[in-house]
Design a protein around this motif. Structure first.
Motif, PDB file in Angstrom:
ATOM      1  N   UNK A  17      -9.816  -0.709   1.606  1.00  0.00           N
ATOM      2  CA  UNK A  17      -9.529   0.093   2.789  1.00  0.00           C
ATOM      3  C   UNK A  17      -8.143   0.701   2.649  1.00  0.00           C
ATOM      4  N   UNK A  18      -7.823   1.726   3.438  1.00  0.00           N
ATOM      5  CA  UNK A  18      -6.475   2.304   3.363  1.00  0.00           C
ATOM      6  C   UNK A  18      -5.422   1.246   3.666  1.00  0.00           C
ATOM      7  N   UNK A  19      -4.324   1.298   2.934  1.00  0.00           N
ATOM      8  CA  UNK A  19      -3.276   0.296   3.110  1.00  0.00           C
ATOM      9  C   UNK A  19      -1.901   0.948   3.169  1.00  0.00           C
ATOM     10  N   UNK A  20      -1.018   0.332   3.958  1.00  0.00           N
ATOM     11  CA  UNK A  20       0.393   0.677   4.034  1.00  0.00           C
ATOM     12  C   UNK A  20       1.138  -0.619   3.732  1.00  0.00           C
ATOM     13  N   UNK A  99      10.475   0.170  -1.337  1.00  0.00           N
ATOM     14  CA  UNK A  99       9.713   1.314  -0.850  1.00  0.00           C
ATOM     15  C   UNK A  99       8.526   0.858  -0.009  1.00  0.00           C
ATOM     16  N   UNK A 100       8.067   1.760   0.868  1.00  0.00           N
ATOM     17  CA  UNK A 100       6.805   1.557   1.576  1.00  0.00           C
ATOM     18  C   UNK A 100       5.827   2.589   1.046  1.00  0.00           C
ATOM     19  N   UNK A 101       4.640   2.124   0.634  1.00  0.00           N
ATOM     20  CA  UNK A 101       3.680   3.012  -0.017  1.00  0.00           C
ATOM     21  C   UNK A 101       2.354   3.007   0.731  1.00  0.00           C
ATOM     22  N   UNK A 102       1.645   4.119   0.600  1.00  0.00           N
ATOM     23  CA  UNK A 102       0.329   4.274   1.226  1.00  0.00           C
ATOM     24  C   UNK A 102      -0.685   4.630   0.160  1.00  0.00           C
ATOM     25  N   UNK A 103      -1.909   4.104   0.324  1.00  0.00           N
ATOM     26  CA  UNK A 103      -2.981   4.382  -0.638  1.00  0.00           C
ATOM     27  C   UNK A 103      -4.317   4.300   0.073  1.00  0.00           C
ATOM     28  N   UNK A 104      -5.319   4.983  -0.504  1.00  0.00           N
ATOM     29  CA  UNK A 104      -6.674   4.980   0.054  1.00  0.00           C
ATOM     30  C   UNK A 104      -7.671   4.664  -1.048  1.00  0.00           C
ATOM     31  N   UNK A 123       9.618  10.633   9.157  1.00  0.00           N
ATOM     32  CA  UNK A 123       8.364  10.327   9.841  1.00  0.00           C
ATOM     33  C   UNK A 123       7.677  11.656  10.129  1.00  0.00           C
ATOM     34  N   UNK A 124       6.550  11.891   9.483  1.00  0.00           N
ATOM     35  CA  UNK A 124       5.835  13.156   9.675  1.00  0.00           C
ATOM     36  C   UNK A 124       4.859  12.994  10.833  1.00  0.00           C
ATOM     37  N   UNK A 125       4.999  13.865  11.852  1.00  0.00           N
ATOM     38  CA  UNK A 125       4.236  13.699  13.086  1.00  0.00           C
ATOM     39  C   UNK A 125       2.905  14.444  13.100  1.00  0.00           C
ATOM     40  N   UNK A 151       0.281   5.520  12.011  1.00  0.00           N
ATOM     41  CA  UNK A 151       0.871   5.286  10.689  1.00  0.00           C
ATOM     42  C   UNK A 151       2.387   5.147  10.801  1.00  0.00           C
ATOM     43  N   UNK A 152       3.015   6.017  11.603  1.00  0.00           N
ATOM     44  CA  UNK A 152       4.463   5.958  11.755  1.00  0.00           C
ATOM     45  C   UNK A 152       4.925   4.700  12.472  1.00  0.00           C
ATOM     46  N   UNK A 153       4.178   4.272  13.482  1.00  0.00           N
ATOM     47  CA  UNK A 153       4.525   3.039  14.186  1.00  0.00           C
ATOM     48  C   UNK A 153       4.481   1.849  13.235  1.00  0.00           C
TER      49      UNK A 153
END
Length: 411
Positions: A17-20, A99-104, A123-125, A151-153
């Motif tokens: 699943x998508x992860x942060x 770092x904080x990374x995101x992946x799908x 933070x991209x809104x 995602x930003x929260x």
């Protein structure tokens, strides 16, 4: 000199699943545990940095109770198990501990949403916007992208608690009013040491309800970057391609002032805006005396700017006189002013102490002509989108002797 990338490709195992996730070293995991993050997190939110040598020396490290593992090189042995594992990055230096990374699951792409120690974190809104600026670097899309709020929260919780600057941008962040206010409140609670700078066109602040909301929020390190491109409605509205925008922006600025907000005025320097820079400086001083800072910004040659090259491009050498007049008018009256995004070889020596190294680290590069320049460590350089079509005839490397003379004349 290459810019810092914000994404790269990995071999990714067992991503369902998508992860942060927050990347942390083994030493950090042992010494700090969950305290490595600013907010409320679990061990499953951590991605353990596990070099191949450490993994081969002690395979039992894979039993640690974390969300996954990241090996910053190719694996030398087959790995068994069902845990999330990233390895074999295309570019080895893009992702680092902190770092904080995101992946799908449907992609090998790993995005860096937060880089430790950087003042360019954002933070991209939203991709949505209620203007359509001629030089917009990220053309708006008419989509529902509320998911950025959640995602930003989550991202705020995973960041370091340090003092870096943090930006909020879009699109137009105020289109998601409640989400933006929730994010700002969380920044205040979880990241009280960070300065927050929000980029907005200011138009929706015409609603006086913002005054109470921002006064109640009472964030001590919150500031707003609002563009004003002219001293009159005709020119400003043409640049932003929105009728009535000048009036709405002014109403918004006055409401922000009533809410005791810190306000920066931003002006992108182009063929449309530079002829009346002195008049705009007069207007700002006389009508917006509460403004804390004025940023005069070189154009980013991407997005809609490419389409409107003929209407926008002017060689910075050709607007030095109105730029000088505007800068000194504001400076001499106590209104702080800076020049952003212009290489030092295009800034007259007498204006050099107003020039800032302003381009975000992940957008910043220096072209071949810069490599032997003595001013390179002090210069903003170029946007990654830079092309010869947008290059001034004044670009040239400075010798050590020339830069020393330039620096002396700036004093």
């Amino acid at each position: 000199m290459t810019m810092l990338r914000k994404d790269t490709h990995f071999e990714i195992l067992n991503l369902a699943q998508p992860r942060l996730l927050k990347v942390i070293s083994l030493d950090e995991f042992i010494e700090q545990g969950l305290a490595v993050c600013a907010g409320d997190v679990a061990f499953s939110d951590l991605l353990l940095w596990l070099p191949d040598a450490a993994l081969q020396h002690d395979p039992n490290l894979l039993s640690l109770p974390v969300g996954g593992f990241l090996t910053p090189e190719r694996l030398t042995a087959q790995i068994q198990g069902t845990h999330l594992h990233l390895h074999s990055p295309k570019e080895a230096d893009v992702v680092q501990p902190g770092d904080v990374v995101a992946m799908t699951p449907d992609s090998s792409l790993v995005r860096v949403l937060y880089r430790r120690g950087s003042d360019s974190n954002l933070l991209f809104m939203t991709d949505r916007c209620n203007s359509l600026c001629l030089m917009c670097s990220q053309p708006p899309k008419d989509i529902d992208d509320h998911w950025h709020i959640e995602e930003n929260l989550r991202l705020i919780d995973l960041m370091d608690a340090g003092e870096e600057n943090l930006g909020i941008s879009g699109g137009e962040p105020t289109l998601y009013r409640d989400g933006l206010l929730e994010i700002l409140a969380k920044c205040k609670a979880v990241l009280p040491r960070k300065s927050i700078h929000v980029l907005s066109n200011g138009r929706l602040f015409k609603d006086p309800a913002w005054i109470e909301a921002l006064t109640t929020l009472n964030h001590p390190q919150l500031s707003w970057g609002i563009p004003l491109y002219a001293d009159n409605a005709t020119d400003h509205d043409h640049v932003v391609q929105a009728s009535g925008a000048f009036s709405e922006t002014l109403q918004g600025l006055y409401n922000l002032a009533r809410a005791k907000q810190i306000i920066e005025i931003r002006v992108v320097l182009s063929l449309q805006t530079t002829p009346r820079l002195p008049e705009l400086a007069h207007y700002l001083f006389r009508n917006l005396p509460f403004v804390r800072h004025v940023a005069l910004m070189g154009i980013e040659s991407t997005g809609l700017a490419r389409k409107h090259h003929e209407a926008l491009w002017i060689d910075p050498l050709d607007y030095q006189e109105p730029l000088s007049q505007a800068v000194y008018f504001l400076f001499n009256r106590g209104m702080p002013v800076s020049i952003y995004n212009l290489p030092l070889c295009l800034v007259p020596a007498h204006l050099s102490h107003f020039a800032r190294q302003s381009i975000s680290d992940w957008k910043n590069l220096f072209i071949d002509a810069c490599q032997q320049c003595a001013a390179i460590e002090h210069c903003s350089g170029f946007f990654k989108s830079h092309t010869d079509r947008w290059q001034s005839r004044g670009i040239q490397p400075m010798s050590t002797k020339a830069f020393s003379a330039y620096a002396r004349s700036a004093c």
